[in-house]
Design an enzyme around this catalytic site. Structure first.
Site, PDB file in Angstrom:
ATOM      1  N   LYS A  80       0.853  -1.200   0.000  1.00  0.00           N
ATOM      2  CA  LYS A  80       0.000   0.000   0.000  1.00  0.00           C
ATOM      3  C   LYS A  80       0.881   1.238   0.000  1.00  0.00           C
ATOM      4  O   LYS A  80       1.880   1.295   0.742  1.00  0.00           O
ATOM      5  CB  LYS A  80      -0.896  -0.043   1.244  1.00  0.00           C
ATOM      6  CG  LYS A  80      -1.966   1.036   1.311  1.00  0.00           C
ATOM      7  CD  LYS A  80      -2.869   0.834   2.537  1.00  0.00           C
ATOM      8  CE  LYS A  80      -4.009   1.825   2.603  1.00  0.00           C
ATOM      9  NZ  LYS A  80      -4.883   1.595   3.789  1.00  0.00           N
ATOM     10  N   SER A 155      -9.813   1.437   2.634  1.00  0.00           N
ATOM     11  CA  SER A 155      -8.940   2.211   1.774  1.00  0.00           C
ATOM     12  C   SER A 155      -7.855   1.392   1.089  1.00  0.00           C
ATOM     13  O   SER A 155      -7.298   1.843   0.085  1.00  0.00           O
ATOM     14  CB  SER A 155      -8.273   3.332   2.572  1.00  0.00           C
ATOM     15  OG  SER A 155      -7.441   2.792   3.592  1.00  0.00           O
ATOM     16  N   SER A 179      -9.998  -0.816   6.899  1.00  0.00           N
ATOM     17  CA  SER A 179      -9.386  -0.715   5.566  1.00  0.00           C
ATOM     18  C   SER A 179      -8.630  -1.935   5.074  1.00  0.00           C
ATOM     19  O   SER A 179      -8.225  -1.958   3.911  1.00  0.00           O
ATOM     20  CB  SER A 179      -8.451   0.488   5.510  1.00  0.00           C
ATOM     21  OG  SER A 179      -9.210   1.639   5.293  1.00  0.00           O
TER      22      SER A 179
HETATM   23  N1  GLN Z   1     -13.236   3.655   5.881  1.00  0.00           N
HETATM   24  C1  GLN Z   1     -12.739   4.114   7.139  1.00  0.00           C
HETATM   25  C2  GLN Z   1     -12.424   5.582   7.052  1.00  0.00           C
HETATM   26  O1  GLN Z   1     -12.698   6.155   6.069  1.00  0.00           O
HETATM   27  C3  GLN Z   1     -11.548   3.327   7.550  1.00  0.00           C
HETATM   28  C4  GLN Z   1     -10.323   3.723   6.828  1.00  0.00           C
HETATM   29  C5  GLN Z   1      -9.144   2.933   7.256  1.00  0.00           C
HETATM   30  O2  GLN Z   1      -9.268   1.914   7.942  1.00  0.00           O
HETATM   31  N2  GLN Z   1      -7.984   3.444   6.904  1.00  0.00           N
HETATM   32  O3  GLN Z   1     -11.889   6.155   7.941  1.00  0.00           O
END
Ligand code: GLN
Length: 499
Positions: A80, A155, A179
């Site tokens: 990532k 994400s 995410s």
């Molecule tokens: N979807 C969640 C957010 O927007 C989690 C994102 C993540 O785990 N980095 O914060």
């Protein structure tokens, strides 16, 4: 020779050991597939073919010379793009860091190199890991390999899509509120969020420091366990990493935990849960019962405050962490910050430069979070918002502690819906935030969670089963996940990607 892009990491290790395939051949096969298919999937932001091939050849040379090779020797791993790779672009999916080359390396990257993994490329993500679809990336969205009209989740959507499309056998992501688990669920693969402190966060670009955790993606539980074993452990460079011994996650992986008690979380089956997802999860629970697990109903009564608490704590920490990107030392610097109004003329040029840089560098979701977080922390409001959220966080943690006195592992859906279409939630932040409804509480409590494939909808979209275990019980979590995998073949399904 086997087709390396159809094999698991574990079997690729064995095939190399037996002299049936080389690291270079594996690397070439994946690079060729990326070349052929990533134009459709868009999992990667960058692929460094030359560096990957050179690293693969070096592994082959050492193996031929009879030298010891590492635990991931010759295995391509996708990374990532919020993990710092020394001297190489690390953008976080943001214009703000479009040209950022960190002068240092994340501990996890160093561990992967030391294990002789082949870092094959950096994957797409929602900007600064804020989002659930990769639609917030400044460089365009990734697509779900099961249906290119749908998002892979986020994400870490690029990492999940890369594994699902067999563009890499393993990938690394980060999970602040879901995410890793949510994109794993939406892409039909395994994704694990380790306990807070299990994996060093050094060199992970911070979003919400008390929630962020790096974790593995793979096609099956064994590959995921293999990768976790390489990246876990205490690190002097991350004071929040914990000095707990790292067990050999593979040693007893095929042994079902004795007298396994599963807790079906009542609050995870409420309004908003897709009927096909619910049916698949309930069927998975029956599979566990047939395998001898005792299933009990349990309650996490404060679950409904998970999203509100998360969307105060995470933005609060983000507003602080992202303050450093002001164009002076870190981040994009605006070229033009001349005053455009009389009011702006009274603002000192340095401040105008910072304002213009931040306006240009950040996308709208990141700006929204910075504003929410700044507000939640501001004098006069902190007691109403941030400090309240911290109390709720404690209650959520207490709920888990109580549940884990009754059962060993909690079970439920990972995401309330299968993969959604582009644009479907992007215009409605709240709808997007609700896709994290079953995952954020894990991060608030700091415990471990995994998503494993447990079905397909009629439209052939993957469904994920979420299992949760107490802090540092990853071994139990993996062995429990493996019980389901041994009884089913959902983890072997692959999307039909036209080449
Ligand atoms: N979807 C969640 C957010 O927007 C989690 C994102 C993540 O785990 N980095 O914060």
């Amino acid at each position: 020779m086997i087709d390396p892009t159809r094999a698991t990491a574990s079997s690729l290790l064995a095939e190399q050991e037996a002299g049936r395939v080389t690291a270079e051949e594996i690397c070439r096969a994946y690079l060729e597939r990326i070349e052929r298919l990533d134009g459709q999937v868009k999992a990667f932001l960058r692929v460094d073919a030359d560096a990957a091939l050179a690293a693969a050849r070096a592994v082959d040379r050492r193996r031929r010379a009879g030298e010891r090779v590492g635990a991931l020797a010759g295995i391509p791993v996708a990374i990532k793009d919020n993990l710092c790779t020394r001297g190489e672009l690390t953008t976080c999916g943001s214009r703000m860091l479009a040209n950022y080359r960190p002068p240092f390396e994340a501990t996890v990257i160093g561990k992967l190199r030391a294990a002789d993994a082949i870092l094959i490329g950096k994957t797409n993500l929602d900007e600064f890991a804020m989002g659930s679809s990769t639609e917030n990336s400044a460089f365009g969205a990734s697509r779900n390999p099961w249906d290119l009209e749908r998002t892979p989740g986020g994400s870490s959507g690029g990492s999940a899509a890369a594994v699902a499309a067999d563009l890499a056998p393993l990938a690394v992501g980060s999970d602040t509120g879901g995410s890793i688990r949510q994109p794993a669920a939406l892409c039909g693969i395994v994704g694990l969020k380790p306990t807070y402190g299990r994996v060093s966060r050094y060199g992970l670009v911070a979003f919400a420091s008390s929630l962020d955790q790096i974790g593995p993606f793979g096609h099956d539980v064994r590959d995921t366990a293999l990768l976790l074993g390489v990246i876990a452990g205490r690190d002097a460079a991350d004071a929040t990493s914990v000095d707990e011994p790292v067990p050999d996650y593979l040693a007893r992986l095929d042994e079902a935990p004795e007298g396994l008690r599963l807790g079906l979380v009542r609050e995870f089956f409420g309004e908003g849960l897709d009927a096909e997802v619910e049916a698949a999860v309930r069927e998975a629970v029956r599979v566990y019962e047939s395998a001898g697990a005792v299933v009990k109903d349990v309650s996490l009564p404060h679950s409904r405050y998970g999203i509100p608490a998360y969307y105060i704590v995470a933005p609060a920490e983000c507003s602080s962490n992202l303050a450093r990107y002001d164009g002076t030392i870190f981040g994009h610097r605006a070229e033009n910050y001349e005053p455009r109004t009389a009011e702006e003329e009274s603002i000192p040029p340095l401040i105008r430069m910072m304002m213009a840089s931040r306006s240009e560098g950040f996308g709208s979701e990141v700006k929204r979070r910075i504003m929410l977080g700044t507000f939640a922390l501001s004098a006069g409001y902190a007691d109403q918002y941030y400090n309240q959220a911290l109390k709720v966080r404690r209650l959520i943690r207490n709920d888990f502690d109580a549940a884990f006195r009754e059962v060993d592992v909690l079970v439920g859906p990972t995401s309330p819906t299968p993969a959604f279409r582009f644009g479907e939630k992007a215009s409605d932040p709240l709808a997007m935030y609700l896709s994290d409804i079953y995952t954020v509480t894990t991060n608030l409590a700091g415990i471990a969670g995994i998503s494993i494939p447990c079905g397909l909808t009629r439209a052939q979209l993957p469904i994920g089963l979420q299992l949760l275990a107490p802090a540092f019980a990853e071994e139990r979590l993996l062995r429990t996940a493996r019980v389901f995998e041994r009884a089913t073949d959902w983890h072997q399904r692959r999307p039909n990607l036209a080449s």
